[in-house]
Write an enzyme that holds these catalytic residues in place. Structure first.
Site, short mmCIF file in Angstrom:
data_model
loop_
_atom_site.label_atom_id
_atom_site.label_comp_id
_atom_site.label_asym_id
_atom_site.label_seq_id
_atom_site.Cartn_x
_atom_site.Cartn_y
_atom_site.Cartn_z
N GLU A 56 -0.44 16.45 29.78
CA GLU A 56 -1.79 16.84 30.15
C GLU A 56 -2.58 17.29 28.92
O GLU A 56 -2.05 18.01 28.06
CB GLU A 56 -1.72 17.99 31.16
CG GLU A 56 -2.78 17.93 32.23
CD GLU A 56 -2.57 16.77 33.19
OE1 GLU A 56 -3.38 15.82 33.14
OE2 GLU A 56 -1.62 16.80 33.99
N THR A 58 -3.33 15.49 26.56
CA THR A 58 -2.72 14.83 25.40
C THR A 58 -3.41 13.51 25.07
O THR A 58 -3.30 13.03 23.93
CB THR A 58 -1.23 14.53 25.67
OG1 THR A 58 -1.11 13.83 26.91
CG2 THR A 58 -0.44 15.83 25.75
N SER A 90 -23.08 3.70 48.25
CA SER A 90 -21.80 4.33 48.57
C SER A 90 -21.77 4.72 50.04
O SER A 90 -22.71 5.35 50.54
CB SER A 90 -21.58 5.57 47.71
OG SER A 90 -20.46 6.31 48.19
N GLY A 145 -12.92 15.80 42.89
CA GLY A 145 -12.74 17.17 42.46
C GLY A 145 -11.31 17.65 42.56
O GLY A 145 -11.03 18.83 42.38
N LEU A 148 -7.63 13.76 40.65
CA LEU A 148 -6.93 12.52 40.99
C LEU A 148 -7.69 11.28 40.52
O LEU A 148 -7.42 10.18 40.96
CB LEU A 148 -6.67 12.46 42.50
CG LEU A 148 -5.89 13.65 43.07
CD1 LEU A 148 -5.74 13.52 44.58
CD2 LEU A 148 -4.52 13.76 42.41
N SER A 150 -10.98 10.18 40.71
CA SER A 150 -11.89 9.44 41.57
C SER A 150 -12.94 8.69 40.77
O SER A 150 -13.33 7.57 41.11
CB SER A 150 -12.57 10.39 42.56
OG SER A 150 -13.27 11.42 41.89
N SER A 151 -13.42 9.28 39.68
CA SER A 151 -14.45 8.61 38.88
C SER A 151 -13.88 7.40 38.16
O SER A 151 -14.53 6.34 38.08
CB SER A 151 -15.07 9.59 37.87
OG SER A 151 -14.09 10.14 37.01
N ASP A 195 -6.87 8.02 32.55
CA ASP A 195 -7.24 7.78 33.94
C ASP A 195 -7.58 6.32 34.19
O ASP A 195 -7.14 5.71 35.16
CB ASP A 195 -8.41 8.66 34.34
CG ASP A 195 -8.06 10.13 34.33
OD1 ASP A 195 -6.86 10.45 34.21
OD2 ASP A 195 -8.98 10.96 34.46
#
Length: 410
Positions: A56, A58, A90, A145, A148, A150-151, A195
């Site tokens: 994390e 990193t 959306s 938020g 995980l 999402s973006s 991500d």
């Protein structure tokens, strides 16, 4: 991110769409597209969210990470346009279609949630790939938020769809990099590459061992059921917008620490040299917060290597204490935890979990808990009871099933 999705003050003003459905039963985005735009889409694509097993903060230090894709996905129904119009909708955010001009897209212009897919169009065009316009309808089951990604799922699904439709021939890692550029330069979130690479490149039943310096990757088998284990995600429901810019502060501290040691990034500092490096920084009067960040990043890179060795040896259970150590480092050195995340880890441990830690950017979001399959329900109940006793909102708990990365569905 690591420190990652929706993790800076900018992200707080541009949230990704809010999921409203479980991953098992998403609405058909093709039907919604047709109703919305009056024509059928040319295809439907999906890109997953992710949890990070270890490693994390990193990835922006050229370090190691080990994410796995979730079954929760962002889905996009898309059709091309040739008139420079970009229309975005959306299913998960109140409001109608957002209409933009592809030749007028520029960074930091707002657009709320639509900045994520619009940023991908901008990044593609900036890289010389001529998107002439598109109609896009999006829906997502990735909790926002919650740490995980999402973006990133939103960016990657848009990139994959446009790459296919316009025939750009870009690889999954290239599309991930464009998604990161969209988030960094267009939206204004200084995230690392983990991500987007996880969403684009993970495979079913595996964790992704990623070297973020050169983007070399290895798919590591992660069959928890075969070992009688389960990995739980505990969404604390504490949103981690980091409105105070805490993520950017940690990134700057890492860069300060590397510069003080004469290094380009903290990746260049081996774990064996950490003690001497910390003494050097302290002797030079470097701020204690910088010293703590250096200690976390270098030790978490080492923890990734420890977990890889354990998985390769088939000793998945032994990864539990490494997860615990990772959380302690994030809590005490990086100081990005919160009471709810700490409660997940402590309550799970008392209930018999093998190990647990926060995952993602911190200050809320989610934790992961490694448990024996036979004790999964008991641990989940213990965490839920601990939250109730503390007066916290009931957490959302579900298993992390290593799933496939971005792909075309129809």
């Amino acid at each position: 991110m690591t420190a990652h999705d929706e993790s800076t003050s900018t992200a707080a003003t541009a949230p990704a769409p809010v999921p409203a459905r479980p991953p098992e039963n998403p609405a058909d985005p093709a039907d919604a597209f047709t109703e919305l735009y009056g024509r059928a889409p040319e295809g439907v694509w999906a890109a997953p969210g992710r949890v990070n097993l270890i490693g994390e903060y990193t990835d922006f230090n050229d370090g190691f990470v080990m994410p796995l894709a979730l079954p929760h996905t962002a889905r996009a129904a898309v059709a091309r346009r040739s008139d420079s119009e970009l229309r975005l909708h959306s299913a998960d955010v109140p409001g109608g279609v957002v209409s933009l001009r592809v030749d007028e897209l520029a960074p930091h212009q707002g657009h709320g949630w639509a900045a994520y897919p619009a940023g991908v169009v901008w990044a593609l065009r900036e890289a010389g790939h001529p998107v002439t316009g598109a109609d896009i309808h999006l829906t997502s089951t990735v909790p926002t938020g919650a740490g995980l990604s999402s973006s990133a799922a939103l960016e990657v699904v848009t990139a994959f769809a446009l790459n296919d439709l316009f025939g750009f021939g870009l690889s999954a890692p290239e599309l991930a990099l464009l998604g990161q550029r969209a988030e960094n330069a267009f939206v204004g979130v200084p995230c690392g590459i983990m991500d987007q690479m996880a969403s684009a490149c993970c495979t079913d039943g595996h964790a992704l061992y990623l070297d973020t310096r050169d983007l070399t990757q290895r798919q590591v088998p992660f069959d928890l059921a075969a070992h009688g284990l389960r990995l739980l995600v505990v969404d604390t429901r504490v949103k981690h917008a980091l409105g105070d810019g805490a993520y950017a502060e940690r990134r700057a501290a890492c860069e300060t620490g590397a510069a003080a040691l004469g290094l380009r990034t903290l990746r260049e500092l081996p774990y064996e040299g950490l003690g001497v490096a910390l003494e050097t920084l302290a002797g030079a009067g470097v701020d204690e917060s910088v010293v703590r960040c250096v200690r976390h990043v270098v030790s978490d890179n080492h923890r990734v290597e420890q977990v890889i060795a354990l998985l390769d040896a088939g000793d998945v259970r032994a990864a539990g204490p490494v997860l615990d150590a990772g959380h302690a480092s994030l809590r005490d050195d990086l100081r990005v935890s919160c009471p709810e995340l700490d409660l997940v880890v402590s309550a799970a441990g008392v209930a018999g979990a093998l190990g647990a830690r926060m995952t993602g950017g911190g200050f809320g979001g989610s934790a992961i808990v490694l448990v024996d399959e036979t004790s999964a329900d008991r641990v989940a109940e213990a965490v839920t009871a601990a939250f109730a006793a503390a007066g916290h909102t009931e957490p959302r708990i579900f298993p992390a099933v290593p799933s496939v990365g971005a792909r075309r569905l129809a």
